[in-house]
Design an enzyme around this catalytic site. Structure first.
Site, PDB file in Angstrom:
ATOM      1  N   ARG A  52       0.835  -1.208   0.000  1.00 42.18           N
ATOM      2  CA  ARG A  52       0.000   0.000   0.000  1.00 42.18           C
ATOM      3  C   ARG A  52       0.871   1.260   0.000  1.00 42.18           C
ATOM      4  O   ARG A  52       0.574   2.237  -0.686  1.00 42.18           O
ATOM      5  CB  ARG A  52      -0.940  -0.023   1.209  1.00 42.18           C
ATOM      6  CG  ARG A  52      -1.955   1.100   1.196  1.00 42.18           C
ATOM      7  CD  ARG A  52      -3.028   0.896   2.246  1.00 42.18           C
ATOM      8  NE  ARG A  52      -2.508   1.021   3.597  1.00 42.18           N
ATOM      9  CZ  ARG A  52      -3.190   0.720   4.697  1.00 42.18           C
ATOM     10  NH1 ARG A  52      -4.413   0.239   4.598  1.00 42.18           N
ATOM     11  NH2 ARG A  52      -2.671   0.868   5.892  1.00 42.18           N
ATOM     12  N   LYS A 151      -2.770   6.673   1.025  1.00 44.56           N
ATOM     13  CA  LYS A 151      -2.655   6.995   2.457  1.00 44.56           C
ATOM     14  C   LYS A 151      -1.646   8.136   2.580  1.00 44.56           C
ATOM     15  O   LYS A 151      -0.457   7.933   2.842  1.00 44.56           O
ATOM     16  CB  LYS A 151      -2.207   5.750   3.229  1.00 44.56           C
ATOM     17  CG  LYS A 151      -2.435   5.867   4.728  1.00 44.56           C
ATOM     18  CD  LYS A 151      -2.334   4.521   5.392  1.00 44.56           C
ATOM     19  CE  LYS A 151      -2.282   4.604   6.894  1.00 44.56           C
ATOM     20  NZ  LYS A 151      -3.458   5.182   7.532  1.00 44.56           N
ATOM     21  N   GLU A 184     -16.180   4.967   4.416  1.00 48.60           N
ATOM     22  CA  GLU A 184     -15.432   4.380   5.535  1.00 48.60           C
ATOM     23  C   GLU A 184     -15.620   5.255   6.764  1.00 48.60           C
ATOM     24  O   GLU A 184     -16.269   6.297   6.693  1.00 48.60           O
ATOM     25  CB  GLU A 184     -13.944   4.271   5.180  1.00 48.60           C
ATOM     26  CG  GLU A 184     -13.293   5.610   4.919  1.00 48.60           C
ATOM     27  CD  GLU A 184     -11.817   5.516   4.524  1.00 48.60           C
ATOM     28  OE1 GLU A 184     -11.201   4.474   4.770  1.00 48.60           O
ATOM     29  OE2 GLU A 184     -11.311   6.498   3.988  1.00 48.60           O
TER      30      GLU A 184
HETATM   31  N1  PMP Z   1      -9.391   4.058   6.559  1.00 47.26           N
HETATM   32  C1  PMP Z   1      -8.593   5.059   6.978  1.00 47.26           C
HETATM   33  C2  PMP Z   1      -8.878   6.436   6.520  1.00 47.26           C
HETATM   34  C3  PMP Z   1      -7.509   4.792   7.839  1.00 47.26           C
HETATM   35  O1  PMP Z   1      -6.720   5.780   8.248  1.00 47.26           O
HETATM   36  C4  PMP Z   1      -7.295   3.473   8.270  1.00 47.26           C
HETATM   37  C5  PMP Z   1      -6.216   3.158   9.270  1.00 47.26           C
HETATM   38  N2  PMP Z   1      -4.966   3.423   8.842  1.00 47.26           N
HETATM   39  C6  PMP Z   1      -8.137   2.455   7.795  1.00 47.26           C
HETATM   40  C7  PMP Z   1      -9.173   2.791   6.946  1.00 47.26           C
HETATM   41  C8  PMP Z   1      -7.923   1.028   8.176  1.00 47.26           C
HETATM   42  O2  PMP Z   1      -6.836   0.509   7.494  1.00 47.26           O
HETATM   43  P1  PMP Z   1      -5.862  -0.569   8.154  1.00 47.26           P
HETATM   44  O3  PMP Z   1      -6.693  -1.741   8.495  1.00 47.26           O
HETATM   45  O4  PMP Z   1      -4.855  -0.862   7.113  1.00 47.26           O
HETATM   46  O5  PMP Z   1      -5.273   0.069   9.359  1.00 47.26           O
END
Ligand code: PMP
Length: 288
Positions: A52, A151, A184
């Site tokens: 990622r 991200k 989300e």
């Molecule tokens: N969405 C956002 C905006 C996030 O910041 C995160 C956490 N980093 C997630 C979803 C969840 O992703 P992950 O399971 O990879 O932590």
């Protein structure tokens, strides 16, 4: 105890871990990052996080300047140097030092920062009783703006929604996309359970492709649960049998109320609890 921080090409003492005021990561949020867990001294799902990170960097045309293998080694070395057994890693790649204009092309080399520390978790009580959330008015970034899968170091979109949640006295908010479909939460992915089917919105609805989300889908399939990805509306959330969030820090956490409406009987549901248990076992490599 002072930490050892990875800065660019090696470990330095915490008090020496400083970045320039001309770093575009600071000036413009120009950079990418990962939040990663350490369980039993092992870095959790490191390959997925690196994938990622490198994809996010590619989208913003940021050359990390290290191979994924080198970065993995640096990450493990930082964890070891700080004796982290159960903890959290913040891996950051900034655009680097440049001039005051926004052009990234005068930033000569990226800044690499790796912090390995302990983690502040939600209190156990919140897992037992479940979390309340609201729907945010702030919509998720449009996919033709900064793609939500990136991200990036600019979290203002999610921060605005997080403030809405905190103003309403709850820890999280669900964000919708420009079409009104669930995207989300501000730092977690969203799942519902309806008629026994475990369902999460497709990534294209405007979310980060959560590493925890991927693990939970795999665990649900292993438990012979029916899984699906489909667009969800606020209606679907209100009438869900169960609602839960997944993320690196939160792991799997039940949501029991949204916008003042109880989800089922207002307690974390059986599927949520089973998936939380399976996740714990998978992450720790042992039974609870
Ligand atoms: N969405 C956002 C905006 C996030 O910041 C995160 C956490 N980093 C997630 C979803 C969840 O992703 P992950 O399971 O990879 O932590």
């Amino acid at each position: 105890m002072a930490l050892k921080i990875w800065m660019n090409d090696g470990l330095v003492a915490e008090q020496d871990a400083k970045i320039s005021v001309f770093d575009h990561g600071l000036l413009y949020g120009d950079g990418v990052f990962e939040g990663i867990r350490v369980y039993n001294s092992k870095v959790f799902e490191l390959d997925a996080h690196l994938k990622r990170l490198y994809e996010s960097a590619k989208v913003i045309r940021l050359d990390i300047g290290m191979t994924p293998k080198q970065l993995a080694e640096a990450t493990k070395e930082t964890v070891k140097a700080n004796n982290i057994i159960d903890g959290y890693i913040r891996l950051i790649v900034t655009r680097g030092v440049g001039s005051l204009g926004i052009s990234p092309f005068n930033c000569e080399k990226p800044g690499i920062i790796i912090i390995a520390d302990s983690i502040q978790l939600y209190p156990q009580e919140l897992y037992d009783t479940g979390m309340k959330v609201i729907s945010a008015c702030t919509i998720r970034n449009h996919p033709l703006a900064i793609p939500p899968q990136v991200k990036s170091l600019n979290y203002l979109n999610n921060i605005l929604a997080k403030m809405e949640a905190l103003d309403a006295g709850v820890p999280e908010a669900i964000m919708f996309n420009h079409e009104g479909f669930v995207a989300e939460a501000t730092g977690d992915n969203v799942f519902i359970v309806k008629n026994g089917v475990v369902c999460s919105p497709p990534i294209q609805a405007g979310s980060l492709e959560g590493v925890t989300r991927g693990v939970v889908f795999r665990l649900a399939a292993q438990e012979k649960m029916q899984i699906c990805e489909k667009n969800l509306t606020r209606f679907d959330l209100y009438v869900a049998d169960e609602l839960f969030l997944t993320g690196t820090a939160a792991e799997v956490i039940g949501v029991v109320e949204i916008d003042g409406r109880k989800i089922s009987d207002g307690k974390p549901g059986p599927v949520t609890q089973l998936l939380r248990k399976k996740f714990f076992e998978y992450a720790h490599g042992r039974s609870k």
